[in-house]
Design an enzyme around this catalytic site. Sequence first.
Site, short mmCIF file in Angstrom:
data_model
loop_
_atom_site.label_atom_id
_atom_site.label_comp_id
_atom_site.label_asym_id
_atom_site.label_seq_id
_atom_site.Cartn_x
_atom_site.Cartn_y
_atom_site.Cartn_z
N LYS A 58 6.97 9.27 15.14
CA LYS A 58 6.08 8.62 14.36
C LYS A 58 5.06 7.82 15.30
CE LYS A 58 3.13 7.49 11.23
NZ LYS A 58 2.98 6.00 10.65
N VAL A 86 0.93 -1.31 0.02
CA VAL A 86 -0.02 -0.02 -0.15
C VAL A 86 0.94 1.37 -0.15
CG1 VAL A 86 -1.63 1.20 1.55
CG2 VAL A 86 -1.98 -1.22 1.35
N HIS A 139 3.26 9.95 17.58
CA HIS A 139 2.09 10.43 16.74
C HIS A 139 1.15 9.35 16.67
CE1 HIS A 139 -0.01 10.03 12.78
NE2 HIS A 139 0.19 11.72 12.78
N ASN A 140 1.42 8.03 16.44
CA ASN A 140 0.37 7.13 16.32
C ASN A 140 -0.35 7.05 17.64
OD1 ASN A 140 1.30 6.87 13.67
ND2 ASN A 140 1.53 4.57 13.95
N ARG A 144 3.63 2.13 52.58
CA ARG A 144 4.99 1.46 52.08
C ARG A 144 6.16 1.28 53.06
NH1 ARG A 144 8.30 4.12 48.38
NH2 ARG A 144 8.98 2.23 47.75
N ARG A 187 10.01 -8.24 -3.73
CA ARG A 187 10.54 -9.60 -3.51
C ARG A 187 9.73 -10.45 -4.52
NH1 ARG A 187 8.14 -12.15 2.00
NH2 ARG A 187 6.09 -11.37 1.79
N HIS A 204 10.06 0.93 53.77
CA HIS A 204 10.56 1.87 52.31
C HIS A 204 11.02 3.10 52.76
CE1 HIS A 204 9.87 -1.47 49.94
NE2 HIS A 204 8.59 -1.70 50.53
N SER A 207 3.24 9.45 7.72
CA SER A 207 1.78 9.47 8.20
C SER A 207 0.96 9.92 7.05
CB SER A 207 1.48 10.02 9.45
OG SER A 207 0.35 10.02 9.69
N GLU A 263 -2.87 9.34 17.98
CA GLU A 263 -3.82 8.93 16.83
C GLU A 263 -4.76 8.12 17.71
OE1 GLU A 263 -2.19 7.79 12.91
OE2 GLU A 263 -3.37 6.11 13.08
P1 NAP Z 1 1.62 -3.90 3.00
O1 NAP Z 1 0.51 -3.34 2.15
O2 NAP Z 1 1.51 -5.00 3.62
O3 NAP Z 1 2.92 -4.01 2.20
C1 NAP Z 1 4.14 -4.73 2.78
C2 NAP Z 1 5.06 -4.76 1.52
O4 NAP Z 1 6.29 -5.45 2.22
C3 NAP Z 1 4.98 -5.61 0.29
O5 NAP Z 1 5.42 -5.10 -0.91
C4 NAP Z 1 5.34 -6.88 0.81
O6 NAP Z 1 5.77 -7.81 -0.28
C5 NAP Z 1 6.55 -6.59 1.68
N1 NAP Z 1 7.22 -7.77 2.25
C6 NAP Z 1 6.49 -8.34 3.19
N2 NAP Z 1 7.31 -8.89 4.09
C7 NAP Z 1 8.36 -8.69 3.43
C8 NAP Z 1 9.75 -9.30 3.60
N3 NAP Z 1 9.90 -10.07 4.83
N4 NAP Z 1 10.79 -8.86 2.82
C9 NAP Z 1 10.75 -8.03 2.00
N5 NAP Z 1 9.37 -7.43 1.55
C10 NAP Z 1 8.31 -7.90 2.44
O7 NAP Z 1 2.13 -2.61 4.13
P2 NAP Z 1 2.31 -1.18 3.95
O8 NAP Z 1 0.86 -0.65 4.57
O9 NAP Z 1 2.81 -0.78 2.72
O10 NAP Z 1 3.11 -0.98 5.04
C11 NAP Z 1 4.49 -0.73 5.03
C12 NAP Z 1 5.16 -0.14 6.28
O11 NAP Z 1 4.70 1.17 6.36
C13 NAP Z 1 5.01 -0.89 7.42
O12 NAP Z 1 5.91 -0.69 8.29
C14 NAP Z 1 3.72 -0.18 8.03
O13 NAP Z 1 3.66 -0.30 9.43
C15 NAP Z 1 4.17 1.36 7.45
N6 NAP Z 1 3.19 2.29 7.50
C16 NAP Z 1 1.66 1.98 6.85
C17 NAP Z 1 0.88 2.88 6.87
C18 NAP Z 1 -0.47 2.38 6.24
O14 NAP Z 1 -1.51 3.34 6.44
N7 NAP Z 1 -0.77 1.39 5.76
C19 NAP Z 1 0.90 4.27 7.28
C20 NAP Z 1 2.31 4.63 7.54
C21 NAP Z 1 3.23 3.71 7.59
P3 NAP Z 1 4.54 -9.13 -0.80
O15 NAP Z 1 3.53 -8.29 -1.68
O16 NAP Z 1 5.63 -9.81 -1.74
O17 NAP Z 1 4.31 -9.66 0.53
#
Ligand code: NAP
Length: 633
Positions: free
Chosen positions: A349, A173, A352-353, A607, A194, A613, A294, A356
Amino acid sequence: MLVVITGVSGTGKTTLGMGLSAGLGLPFLDADQFHSPANIAKMSRGEPLSDEDRIPWLQSLADALLEYQKSGGAVLACSALKNAYRQRLQVHTDQHWIHLQGDRDLLWERMLARKGHYMKASMLDSQLAIWEKPSFGLLLNITGTPEQVLQVSLHYLTSQGMKMKIGVIGMGVMGKSLALNLAENGVSVSLYNRFVAGKEEGVAQAIRDAHPEIPHLLAFEDLKKFVESLEQPRKILMMIPAGAAIDAQLDALLPLLEKDDLVIDGGNSFYLDSDRRVNRLKEMGMHFLPMGVSGGEEGARKGPSIMPGGNAEGYAMVADFLGRISAKDKEGKPCVTYVGPGGSGHFIKMVHNSMEYGEMQVLAELVHLLRFGFGCSAAQISAIFSDWAKGELKSFLLEITADLLLFKEGGELLLDKILDQAGQKGTGAWSLTTALEYGIPYSPLAEAVNARGVSGEKAMRVAFSKSFHHEFQKVEGTLETWLPKIKEAYALARIINHEVGFRLMKTVSDTKGWGLNFNEIARIWTNGCIIRSGLMERISANYADQIAFFETPGVKEQVNSGRMALAEVVGLGLTHGFAMPVMSAGINYLLGRITAESSASVIQAQRDYFGAHTYQRKDDPSGKFYHTEWTKS
Ligand code: NAP
């Protein structure tokens, strides 16, 4: 770099040239624009140009190419039908040629379809007659779509040494959205995902193919080729899950990199892991940026808030790119800043979360109270929230909650069909454990994490609701009477959530010597991120970390005026069967923090009574510790 695209009329030189120009960030030159008026007049009469006519024209083009090369290069579209003409235009070693060639019928069709072009379609045959097969460069048949022709050209140029500006690993995503955002903002991007046989195949290429309108993207599945496609020093952004995946990806990547290369972790990694990784790359002479992002999918695609920390030199390498893709604040400044050393970007971050989480939970508590305590419909609550969002309470989360309360599926409210179980992925809980580690009271935001935990125990909640006969009670007072108090309570609960988060950030920053700039942090959170709000704008303008957050001008008045309302609304909710974990923890936290005489004397006495204590005395300012034999008095 200079790129010259040749071919007879109708081969698509201009289309390809403009695509490459956008992809490479180089100016586009159309050779037709360099013709003298006499040449244009001749061609308009349908007369072919002689070699004598062409020589001054070719010379002016060669001069222009040399001039453009001084400032980085250019893409030129020019018929250059003979090798002799091409040789006149070969002015530099870093110059590449793409010769477009097509079937006569196809070219004829294209020529006839043209409007407002001074070249007559009838001249095509004369051009084809003098066209010579090129002795250097790429000869490319134009049977594919313009996008395919552009892709083949980009691959050819990379094979000739042309490099992409940045690489993105992880086409999920966030990775996909950030890569497209970069490419649309003129930064050429190599995409990598990958390869997992039978499961994850051709992921990056599928994204490339789905976006023919975005020129400067190249897809890879081979990590080595991906790395080789990048300009040096290389810049690589990882958007993959936090934890072991990051270390494993670094293990695979680092042997392919060299000194001065930069790796960015844009995921939600734990900041202490990021501290360690900054040092790991530093020892290898490389840069590492732990970077919070974010804004979710939409933000990443159109303008997120970006929080890079770690190696400042590394930040300088991508500051321009990050500025281009980030959201912009009210003054038009990019919502990105160098946060500080080590894992500080991921740390803020994380906080921040956690804020949130708190902001979301307060809204959830109010929706429940208004709906089942006051009997408001979802549409009425939506209207109340929309009204609040027009004033100083404006916030992204308030706006989307107003919106989702109207969303219907099959004529029914979708919200009522969504299972009431919320999960949490790390940052909320990490903030809580960090606050405990640093001795910072965190109860309001901790309760937001706990509330998700409690929500997860659905089966037990259902069983208990029956055995304890739990039901929501209708509020007897009118909504008109309560609404101003609810609004004030909401405003104060939010201030408390922010105070808790900023206090943790300040404590950790002071302890670790990071020197975080909180006005700047609040500024980059005024747009693009999930907790953007009018309150954040006020914090950005008024908060000075030398004074307590609660005493910030504008905030102090609301703490004074809103605390009775918050206590009353929480009391109302609790006595009518509504759990209000964040709002009630908020008022408890606030009262605890503004109480001069706390109940802790009793704790200290207990305590000392059971465990010797010791305690300190109010009547002895020296701070000496006392012990009393309590059973002997
Ligand atoms: P996602 O949609 O689940 O995508 C994860 C990506 O990482 C996919 O391309 C996946 O490849 C790859 N991947 C998974 N396991 C892997 C591994 N062991 N080695 C190499 N590549 C691997 O996740 P996302 O939402 O984009 O989030 C990515 C990061 O951004 C996370 O740390 C998340 O917490 C952070 N984040 C997310 C958001 C959000 O709103 N979604 C916002 C801010 C930050 P495959 O397709 O091959 O599985």
